[in-house]
Design an enzyme around this catalytic site. Structure first.
Site, PDB file in Angstrom:
ATOM      1  N   ASP A  73       9.720   9.667   2.545  1.00 39.96           N
ATOM      2  CA  ASP A  73       9.770  10.695   3.586  1.00 39.96           C
ATOM      3  C   ASP A  73      11.184  11.256   3.603  1.00 39.96           C
ATOM      4  OD1 ASP A  73       9.219  12.211   6.030  1.00 39.96           O
ATOM      5  OD2 ASP A  73       7.610  10.770   6.412  1.00 39.96           O
TER       6      ASP A  73
ATOM      7  N   LYS B  88       6.123   1.152   0.273  1.00 39.17           N
ATOM      8  CA  LYS B  88       6.455   2.324  -0.561  1.00 39.17           C
ATOM      9  C   LYS B  88       6.813   3.545   0.287  1.00 39.17           C
ATOM     10  CE  LYS B  88       3.196   0.900  -4.224  1.00 39.17           C
ATOM     11  NZ  LYS B  88       2.412  -0.129  -3.502  1.00 39.17           N
TER      12      LYS B  88
ATOM     13  N   ASP C 142       5.292  -4.383   0.934  1.00 43.35           N
ATOM     14  CA  ASP C 142       5.091  -3.321  -0.053  1.00 43.35           C
ATOM     15  C   ASP C 142       4.499  -2.083   0.606  1.00 43.35           C
ATOM     16  OD1 ASP C 142       4.701  -1.926  -2.428  1.00 43.35           O
ATOM     17  OD2 ASP C 142       2.848  -2.985  -2.926  1.00 43.35           O
TER      18      ASP C 142
ATOM     19  N   ARG D 282      -5.547 -10.576  -7.777  1.00 42.07           N
ATOM     20  CA  ARG D 282      -6.911 -11.087  -7.922  1.00 42.07           C
ATOM     21  C   ARG D 282      -7.053 -12.337  -8.782  1.00 42.07           C
ATOM     22  NH1 ARG D 282      -9.074  -5.011  -8.742  1.00 42.07           N
ATOM     23  NH2 ARG D 282      -6.893  -4.861  -9.369  1.00 42.07           N
TER      24      ARG D 282
ATOM     25  N   LYS E 203       3.079 -10.924  -1.144  1.00 39.34           N
ATOM     26  CA  LYS E 203       3.203  -9.475  -0.955  1.00 39.34           C
ATOM     27  C   LYS E 203       2.211  -9.027   0.112  1.00 39.34           C
ATOM     28  CE  LYS E 203       1.312  -6.341  -3.793  1.00 39.34           C
ATOM     29  NZ  LYS E 203       0.616  -5.323  -2.939  1.00 39.34           N
TER      30      LYS E 203
ATOM     31  N   THR F 184       1.731   1.346 -11.730  1.00 35.00           N
ATOM     32  CA  THR F 184       1.126   0.786 -12.943  1.00 35.00           C
ATOM     33  C   THR F 184      -0.290   1.301 -13.172  1.00 35.00           C
ATOM     34  OG1 THR F 184       0.482  -1.195 -11.705  1.00 35.00           O
ATOM     35  CG2 THR F 184       2.534  -1.307 -12.973  1.00 35.00           C
TER      36      THR F 184
END
Length: 230
Positions: A66, A63, A61, A209, A34, A117
């Site tokens: 508009d 997002k 990614d 991570r 990603k 999330t």
């Protein structure tokens, strides 16, 4: 069809750090990664071209959110990069999502973000002024995403089961906030283990991570991959 590879979130601030991280993996091990806003805005389209040149799959990614014409044009530009999947915010509306699909074309997977999330139900009600439950909001967005002709949504694994019941059979659920047992939760509010995400029906999982900051990222990746596929 469920993706067998966990998607690795390349949440690094520089090109050199990405190169160093990917160089730790054998060249014949093709990853799904990603690339988010931090990295894309720091490096630009070159980062996508580099990762694709190594044979890896890319979820870009960004997002997008508009007006429809702007999103259509932006997606047409992203389509030229050869990404495997990208996304928009479902909150942009059905017309915007249809425009995104039109600009991107049918070959690339296009999914929508429902609720991040990191968003709690309390935050959603107080800040967004959405007075349904968090789950009801997510399922509603998922249904509108399906109506717009997109491939699926980004959602918490805890919402997958309800989304699957409310959308077409081939509608996919990509779940971030995946943490192996014992890992730190960080800033995610709604998390789940790889095995639990599989059991509940997730089609893709995103792990950051616990892999990128591990002492041995390759082994951490393989352990999570094994758990995801068991």
């Amino acid at each position: 069809m469920r993706e067998t590879r966990p998607i690795i979130a390349l949440d690094f601030p520089s090109f050199d750090q990405v190169k160093s991280f990917l160089a730790r993996f054998p060249s014949d091990e093709k990853l799904y990664v990603k690339i988010g806003m931090e990295l894309y805005y720091a490096v630009g389209p070159e980062i996508v071209r580099y990762v694709k040149s190594l044979g890896h799959s890319v979820f870009l990614d960004l997002k997008l959110h508009d007006i429809p014409n702007t999103v259509r044009s932006a997606m047409a530009a992203l389509a030229k990069l050869g990404v495997d999947m990208t996304n928009v915010h479902a909150a942009g509306g059905v017309e915007m999502m249809k425009a995104a699909r039109d600009g991107l074309g049918a070959e690339t997977k296009l999914i929508a973000v429902t609720q991040l999330t990191s968003t709690s139900e309390e935050q959603m009600k107080e800040f967004q002024n959405i007075q349904t439950s968090l789950v009801e909001s997510v399922v509603h967005y998922a249904q509108k995403t399906a109506e717009a002709g997109l491939d699926g949504v980004v959602c918490s694994a805890q919402e997958v089961e309800l989304i699957k019941k409310a959308t077409p059979a081939d509608f996919v659920c990509l779940t971030p906030g995946i943490r192996p047992s014992g890992a730190e939760v960080g800033d995610q509010k709604r998390v789940m283990t790889p095995s639990a995400a599989r059991a509940i029906g997730s089609d893709y999982i995103v792990v950051g991570r616990p892999i990128t900051q591990a002492h041995d990222p390759v082994q951490a990746y393989r352990d999570i991959k094994d758990e995801w596929n068991r």
